[in-house]
Design an enzyme around this catalytic site. Structure first.
Site, PDB file in Angstrom:
ATOM      1  N   ASP A 184       0.831  -1.201   0.000  1.00 39.02           N
ATOM      2  CA  ASP A 184       0.000   0.000   0.000  1.00 39.02           C
ATOM      3  C   ASP A 184       0.870   1.257   0.000  1.00 39.02           C
ATOM      4  OD1 ASP A 184      -2.817   0.923   0.413  1.00 39.02           O
ATOM      5  OD2 ASP A 184      -1.967   1.846   2.204  1.00 39.02           O
ATOM      6  N   GLU A 188      14.506 -15.546   0.279  1.00 38.96           N
ATOM      7  CA  GLU A 188      14.789 -16.664   1.193  1.00 38.96           C
ATOM      8  C   GLU A 188      13.671 -17.700   1.146  1.00 38.96           C
ATOM      9  OE1 GLU A 188      15.175 -15.191   5.174  1.00 38.96           O
ATOM     10  OE2 GLU A 188      16.531 -13.593   4.502  1.00 38.96           O
TER      11      GLU A 188
HETATM   12  C1  BGC Z   1      -5.471   2.151  -0.427  1.00 35.64           C
HETATM   13  C2  BGC Z   1      -6.622   2.979  -0.003  1.00 35.64           C
HETATM   14  C3  BGC Z   1      -6.274   3.590   1.329  1.00 35.64           C
HETATM   15  C4  BGC Z   1      -4.942   4.344   1.278  1.00 35.64           C
HETATM   16  C5  BGC Z   1      -4.397   4.593   2.633  1.00 35.64           C
HETATM   17  C6  BGC Z   1      -4.464   3.246  -0.637  1.00 35.64           C
HETATM   18  O1  BGC Z   1      -3.887   3.457  -1.657  1.00 35.64           O
HETATM   19  O2  BGC Z   1      -5.688   1.409  -1.583  1.00 35.64           O
HETATM   20  O3  BGC Z   1      -7.814   2.262   0.050  1.00 35.64           O
HETATM   21  O4  BGC Z   1      -7.260   4.487   1.705  1.00 35.64           O
HETATM   22  O5  BGC Z   1      -3.974   3.619   0.607  1.00 35.64           O
HETATM   23  O6  BGC Z   1      -3.952   3.412   3.205  1.00 35.64           O
END
Ligand code: BGC
Length: 594
Positions: free
Chosen positions: A226, A287
């Site tokens: 993310d 790993e």
């Molecule tokens: C996720 C979102 C989220 C954001 C903050 C993003 O890109 O896909 O859904 O709100 O990151 O974590």
């Protein structure tokens, strides 16, 4: 057209026949809250997912990616993690997660989990400890606490804004002051309940390597990372007045060549320092790979960056394996734009030896069946609601099918978002009072946000909540148009979107399109995207793909055998907004005369 086809220059070379799985996999995103509810609370859960995995095997995908299921106060639907090593009770238990991984593997499906390293929840033990500790303490050093500006620190430390709206800083209301004797603040690029971690701190790095191992030890096949472009901030956290959107280029200003565009300069995004982190993570994953057994574990970057070259930096040989191709997702429905993005993306990724990972929809954007129903050239909206310009549902549905047929013929990997195989639109008439995305409140009700794309799946058209769960409850309302689109309404129905996806995925696998080469097919008008996947030196017959975005029908190559079409053909010709795959058996494909 004769039986000698003119193909323009080769855009992309074929992969080796034994290329690892992730170079050509189709990966299906499950949004756990909205997939299937097993315990009647109106929210999807892990046992619900496990029960329905055979549906995905039959659909023909290779892997699933699960949005976060960790312990979380759910201030951002789970992207605010309070404990990275346990499951939130609304989704189940750790044993349920282990069962899910085992069941998926038994069905031949790989499992990718979501890793959220840019920020934790404010209810994470580290952040609670930070608030309880003194300014300047080891506990606060895991996050980005800073003294404010102004005499008493009453102004935020810089002018950054949060992706969800409002300032990116929250004051710490504990009466204690920092080094300069003034008010302290903490940085949150997203919601105030999502404090950003300080990735210059070695303790943060060690913690996340340990989290990777925790899940790798439980057999997961990879991580979707993310906000991969956000972890490292420019030294000194300088003020910034340029574009700062993240979830896409909503107004086009982040695109190269646009006024205000300053590539790679926003101090919170795409800093060079992030790459060192991913190199470290790659060594951890290596790993766990089982050489020769096609058991690589992978990293996929969610990096909303400026252009294909910047995205390709995340998939250099010692970094991540994949990065979502958001330029493709954001391309206007115009053939020259699509050809441009396909060619540039393949070129940039080939340069570093990585596959391209195509995507049209996810939980952060208006679904492509709605997006493509807006007039071509409309800036991508951040949600659609009552009173907003409404998409044309029929047009969106038709174009979405054509777009997916185009995408699944492209070499590389592809990501699908749950429900797109049903042709689901966004809930574009969702009442504002039920919205849960923090964007709606934080933007002062100017951005509707992402709830419309996150509505629970319709499984059975005739049941309460369209079969989402046993109680008929749903955490977000489903629109009426989901009933006829439910899985049981499309299953086995020729021409349905579900059957179209099944056919596309079966043929893609049988023909090895994810590993093929790509050359443009000459002789078509500018408004047509036409290419050949496969060619001399590849074992199977080349496949021609014709996507007609123009207003006139176009002919298929003479003698070509139709494999699949996203819509009805008109007297053998390809109508507007239809994509067709054809087998080009027995045809010589010649390079264009130079
Ligand atoms: C996720 C979102 C989220 C954001 C903050 C993003 O890109 O896909 O859904 O709100 O990151 O974590």
């Amino acid at each position: 057209m004769t039986d000698v086809l003119r193909s323009e220059t080769l855009v992309h070379c074929a992969d080796a026949p034994d290329a690892p799985w992730w170079r050509h996999a189709v990966i299906y995103q499950i949004y756990p809250r909205s997939w299937a509810d097993s315990n009647a609370d109106g929210i999807g859960d892990l046992p619900g997912i496990t029960e329905r995995l055979p549906y995905l095997r039959d659909l023909g995908v290779d892997a699933v990616w699960l949005s976060p299921f960790y312990v979380s106060p759910q201030a951002d639907a789970g992207y605010d993690v309070a404990d990275y090593r346990d499951i939130d009770p609304i989704f189940g238990t750790l044993a349920d997660a282990e069962q899910l991984v085992t069941s998926a593997h038994d069905l031949g499906l790989r499992v990718i989990v979501d890793l959220v390293p840019n920020h934790t929840s404010d209810e994470h033990a580290w952040f609670r400890a930070a608030l309880a500790a003194e300014p300047g303490s080891r506990e606060r050093a895991r996050y980005l606490f800073r003294d404010g500006r102004g005499d008493r620190g009453e102004e935020p430390p810089n002018n950054w804004t949060s992706v969800f709206g409002g300032p990116a800083w929250e004051p710490v209301d504990d009466g204690r002051t920092g080094e300069t004797g003034t008010q302290q603040w903490y940085l949150h690029l997203f919601d105030p309940k999502q404090p950003d971690l300080d990735w210059t701190n070695p303790e943060v790095r060690r913690e996340f390597e340990d989290i990777l191992r925790f899940w790798l030890d439980r057999g997961v096949d990879g991580f979707r990372v993310d906000v991969a472009h956000g972890l490292v901030k420019a030294d000194g956290l300088p003020d910034w007045t340029g574009p700062q959107q993240m979830l896409g280029d909503l107004d086009g200003s982040a695109h190269p060549g646009q006024p205000g565009h300053q590539p790679g300069e926003a101090p919170m995004w795409d800093q060079d320092g992030v790459h060192e982190i991913y190199r470290e993570w790659r060594t951890v994953l290596e790993e766990y790979a089982v050489p020769g057994a096609d058991r690589d574990r992978i990293l996929c970057a969610e990096a909303w960056v400026d252009d294909p070259e910047r995205a390709a930096r995340y998939v250099r040989p010692d970094e991540m394996h994949q990065a979502f191709n958001f330029d493709f997702l954001q391309s206007p429905w115009r053939a020259p734009d699509l050809r441009g993005v396909v060619e540039e993306s393949l070129g940039a990724n080939d340069e570093v030896g990585a596959p391209t990972s195509w995507v049209m929809s996810n939980h952060d954007v208006v679904r492509h069946a709605s997006r493509l129903g807006l007039p071509v050239g409309t800036p991508r909206p951040n949600g659609i609601g009552i009173g907003d310009p409404q998409p044309d549902p029929g047009l969106g549905w038709q174009r979405a099918r054509a777009a997916t047929a185009l995408m699944l013929a492209l070499p590389g990997s592809s990501y699908l978002y749950q429900g797109e195989e049903l042709g689901l639109p966004d809930h574009v008439q969702m009442p504002d009072e039920v919205r849960q995305d923090p964007t709606w409140e934080r933007s002062g009700h100017t951005e509707r946000g992402r709830d419309g794309a996150r509505v629970p799946m319709p499984w059975e058209g005739g049941r309460a909540a369209y079969g989402f769960g046993p109680s008929g409850d749903v955490w977000l309302p489903q629109p009426d148009d989901y009933g006829p689109l439910a899985v049981d309404q499309q299953d086995g129905v020729p021409g349905s979107t579900l059957e179209l996806y099944r056919t596309l995925l079966r043929l893609r696998r049988e023909l090895g399109l994810g590993r093929g080469s790509l050359s443009w097919l000459g002789g078509y008008a500018d408004a047509v995207v036409a290419f050949v996947n496969g060619g001399p030196g590849e074992a199977r017959t080349p496949v021609g793909v014709v996507a007609n975005l123009g207003s006139e029908s176009v002919r298929l190559p003479e003698g070509a055998e139709v494999l699949v079409a996203s819509g009805d053909l008109a007297d053998g010709a390809v109508p507007t907004d239809v994509t067709v795959w054809v087998r080009l058996s027995g045809m010589a494909i010649e390079p264009a005369a130079s």
